[in-house]
Design a protein around this motif. Structure first.
Motif, PDB file in Angstrom:
ATOM      1  N   PHE A  32      -2.943  13.991  26.480  1.00  0.00           N
ATOM      2  CA  PHE A  32      -2.626  13.905  27.904  1.00  0.00           C
ATOM      3  C   PHE A  32      -2.265  12.476  28.307  1.00  0.00           C
ATOM      4  CE2 PHE A  32      -3.531  13.425  32.411  1.00  0.00           C
ATOM      5  CZ  PHE A  32      -2.933  14.557  32.950  1.00  0.00           C
ATOM      6  N   ASP A  33      -1.191  12.369  29.062  1.00  0.00           N
ATOM      7  CA  ASP A  33      -0.736  11.076  29.598  1.00  0.00           C
ATOM      8  C   ASP A  33      -0.321  11.322  31.041  1.00  0.00           C
ATOM      9  OD1 ASP A  33       0.682   8.752  30.352  1.00  0.00           O
ATOM     10  OD2 ASP A  33       1.286   8.365  28.280  1.00  0.00           O
ATOM     11  N   ILE A  34      -0.983  10.666  31.974  1.00  0.00           N
ATOM     12  CA  ILE A  34      -0.710  10.925  33.390  1.00  0.00           C
ATOM     13  C   ILE A  34       0.727  10.589  33.762  1.00  0.00           C
ATOM     14  CG2 ILE A  34      -1.458   8.641  34.180  1.00  0.00           C
ATOM     15  CD1 ILE A  34      -2.701  10.120  36.639  1.00  0.00           C
ATOM     16  N   ILE A  35       1.355   9.666  33.055  1.00  0.00           N
ATOM     17  CA  ILE A  35       2.744   9.313  33.351  1.00  0.00           C
ATOM     18  C   ILE A  35       3.649  10.517  33.112  1.00  0.00           C
ATOM     19  CG2 ILE A  35       4.698   7.887  32.619  1.00  0.00           C
ATOM     20  CD1 ILE A  35       2.649   5.651  32.057  1.00  0.00           C
ATOM     21  N   TYR A  36       3.465  11.183  31.973  1.00  0.00           N
ATOM     22  CA  TYR A  36       4.296  12.351  31.669  1.00  0.00           C
ATOM     23  C   TYR A  36       3.886  13.561  32.505  1.00  0.00           C
ATOM     24  CZ  TYR A  36       6.114   9.549  27.881  1.00  0.00           C
ATOM     25  OH  TYR A  36       6.710   8.545  27.167  1.00  0.00           O
ATOM     26  N   PHE A  37       2.625  13.606  32.898  1.00  0.00           N
ATOM     27  CA  PHE A  37       2.193  14.655  33.821  1.00  0.00           C
ATOM     28  C   PHE A  37       2.925  14.517  35.156  1.00  0.00           C
ATOM     29  CE2 PHE A  37      -0.499  15.989  37.360  1.00  0.00           C
ATOM     30  CZ  PHE A  37      -0.738  17.316  37.039  1.00  0.00           C
ATOM     31  N   LEU A  38       3.065  13.297  35.657  1.00  0.00           N
ATOM     32  CA  LEU A  38       3.782  13.078  36.915  1.00  0.00           C
ATOM     33  C   LEU A  38       5.281  13.346  36.758  1.00  0.00           C
ATOM     34  CD1 LEU A  38       1.882   9.918  38.183  1.00  0.00           C
ATOM     35  CD2 LEU A  38       1.788  12.219  39.158  1.00  0.00           C
ATOM     36  N   ASP A  39       5.813  13.131  35.555  1.00  0.00           N
ATOM     37  CA  ASP A  39       7.197  13.560  35.281  1.00  0.00           C
ATOM     38  C   ASP A  39       7.318  15.071  35.445  1.00  0.00           C
ATOM     39  OD1 ASP A  39       7.982  10.978  34.695  1.00  0.00           O
ATOM     40  OD2 ASP A  39       8.018  11.262  32.516  1.00  0.00           O
ATOM     41  N   LEU A  40       6.344  15.801  34.896  1.00  0.00           N
ATOM     42  CA  LEU A  40       6.336  17.263  35.029  1.00  0.00           C
ATOM     43  C   LEU A  40       6.273  17.667  36.495  1.00  0.00           C
ATOM     44  CD1 LEU A  40       6.025  20.175  33.926  1.00  0.00           C
ATOM     45  CD2 LEU A  40       3.556  19.736  33.755  1.00  0.00           C
ATOM     46  N   CYS A  41       5.470  16.961  37.285  1.00  0.00           N
ATOM     47  CA  CYS A  41       5.386  17.262  38.715  1.00  0.00           C
ATOM     48  C   CYS A  41       6.747  17.133  39.380  1.00  0.00           C
ATOM     49  CB  CYS A  41       4.386  16.326  39.392  1.00  0.00           C
ATOM     50  SG  CYS A  41       2.663  16.659  38.967  1.00  0.00           S
ATOM     51  N   ALA A  42       7.511  16.114  38.989  1.00  0.00           N
ATOM     52  CA  ALA A  42       8.858  15.939  39.546  1.00  0.00           C
ATOM     53  C   ALA A  42       9.738  17.136  39.213  1.00  0.00           C
ATOM     54  CB  ALA A  42       9.479  14.648  39.020  1.00  0.00           C
ATOM     55  N   GLY A  43       9.633  17.637  37.988  1.00  0.00           N
ATOM     56  CA  GLY A  43      10.428  18.798  37.600  1.00  0.00           C
ATOM     57  C   GLY A  43      10.040  20.049  38.352  1.00  0.00           C
ATOM     58  N   VAL A  44       8.739  20.295  38.471  1.00  0.00           N
ATOM     59  CA  VAL A  44       8.254  21.484  39.187  1.00  0.00           C
ATOM     60  C   VAL A  44       8.668  21.421  40.648  1.00  0.00           C
ATOM     61  CG1 VAL A  44       6.179  22.686  39.976  1.00  0.00           C
ATOM     62  CG2 VAL A  44       6.324  21.875  37.608  1.00  0.00           C
TER      63      VAL A  44
END
Length: 378
Positions: A32-44
């Protein structure tokens, strides 16, 4: 029909790099990496907020999201053809575009000596080098590019983008002085989140509202489609806002006057909304703007005084087209409620217990961009 006219006719569609905004879900769960999690949020969020998305690239591991959206007609893969005999020339043309050339010049200035934060340095540099190709798609098609979390601080520091934003900031100051009813809108979202004078848009926490309902990755695609139905009225009003800014038929004052009304409508459509920072950038005539207003914006525009009036008039006279980019993730990063929502989702969907170190990593990323995608030679 020109690319700009096509973009106006298809205002509900945005560009998105699927590899950046829809990362490998199982990979994110394992590490888990919060940076890539926030990237996913942008996509969703983009998948709910826009009528459709044109993918510039597809990565691996996001099929549970991409396949249902593609089957529903929300996604389509866009490719540009190139002359195989002149592939090197095509690549060179990508990096020769103004924003890309400025960005790559900055990447080349990075100093890696004594880099204790090398992991963030690599993340920032890789993110920077993927942007030029997406810029080419945006400039060729005239459609707005969705920025993942990693790209936001990089994009905001590109000199051409800074020039555009300073010009708009100058115009907004002048409007705020001249029209009392617009003052709150002009100055609504200031530097409280360490980002200089972005506009704002009232939106529900779309990404968190979606991800919290999923217990497995296989559910995500259908949940996003369900949320698209739920938020269809909001998506329609967002389309109205974008159309307002991209149309050449409105002055800046008229745009902001109408935006006050649209903001009120959007506030009523969500049970819980927050002001999402939003970039306005010119959809054309960037070079003309830079040449004309550079002498006026060389210094801090909060102290520019009488210079701001001419900028407003100059922009209004030309009725520029503007792109609007909501930036998901920035609110969550700096808002306690947002971090609590991230903690809940990271635990339930990714099996990760969020810590202070995660939050610090997200915040330190912007500092790494300043260091490893520098503005000046060190």
């Amino acid at each position: 029909m020109s690319s700009q006219d096509e973009a106006t006719a298809d205002i509900g569609t945005a560009l998105i790099n699927g590899e950046d905004c829809f990362p490998d879900l199982e990979g994110l769960k394992e590490d888990f990496d919060i940076i890539y999690f926030l990237d996913l949020c942008a996509g969703v969020e983009a998948a709910i907020l826009y009528d459709g998305l044109d993918l510039t690239k597809v990565g691996k591991g996001a099929a549970p999201i991409l396949e249902p959206l593609a089957e529903a007609g929300v996604l389509r893969l866009y490719t540009l053809s190139a002359d195989e005999k002149n592939m090197m020339g095509a690549v060179e043309s990508i990096f020769a575009r103004p924003r890309s050339a400025e960005l790559m010049e900055r990447v080349g200035k990075a100093n890696y000596w004594d880099a204790a934060d090398m992991d963030l340095a690599i993340t920032a540099q890789v993110a920077a080098t993927t942007l030029p190709a997406d810029f080419m798609f945006e400039e060729t098609l005239g459609k707005t590019l969705t920025l993942p979390f990693r790209h936001v601080p990089i994009y905001l520091a590109i000199p051409t983008v800074v020039t555009e934003r300073n010009a708009l900031y100058a115009a907004k100051l002048s409007l705020a002085e001249s029209y009392a009813d617009l003052t709150a809108t002009m100055l609504s979202f200031r530097s409280e989140h360490a980002i200089h004078d972005l506009d704002s848009l009232p939106l529900p926490p779309l990404a968190m509202d979606t991800l919290k309902d999923a217990r497995t990755f296989d559910e995500l695609g259908q949940i996003i489609l369900d949320k698209r139905k739920q938020y269809e009225p909001l998506r329609r009003r967002f389309r109205d806002v974008r159309e307002l800014y991209v149309s050449p038929d409105y002055s800046l004052k008229q745009r902001y006057t109408e935006k006050v009304k649209l903001d009120a409508d959007m506030q009523r459509m969500g049970k819980m909304v927050r002001n999402v920072p939003t970039i306005l950038s010119l959809a054309g005539d960037v070079e003309k703007v830079a040449e004309a207003v550079a002498p006026m914006i060389a210094h801090d525009m909060t102290k520019a005084g009488k210079l701001v009036g001419p900028v407003t008039k100059w922009i209004d006279d030309r009725t520029f087209r503007w792109r609007m980019r909501p930036l998901v993730g920035l609110i969550e990063m700096y808002d306690d409620a947002g971090m609590r929502q991230i903690a809940d989702v990271s635990q339930s969907l990714f099996g990760h217990t969020l810590t202070d170190a995660d939050a610090a990593r997200a915040r330190n990323y912007a500092k790494a961009v300043e260091k490893y995608v520098p503005k000046e030679t060190r």
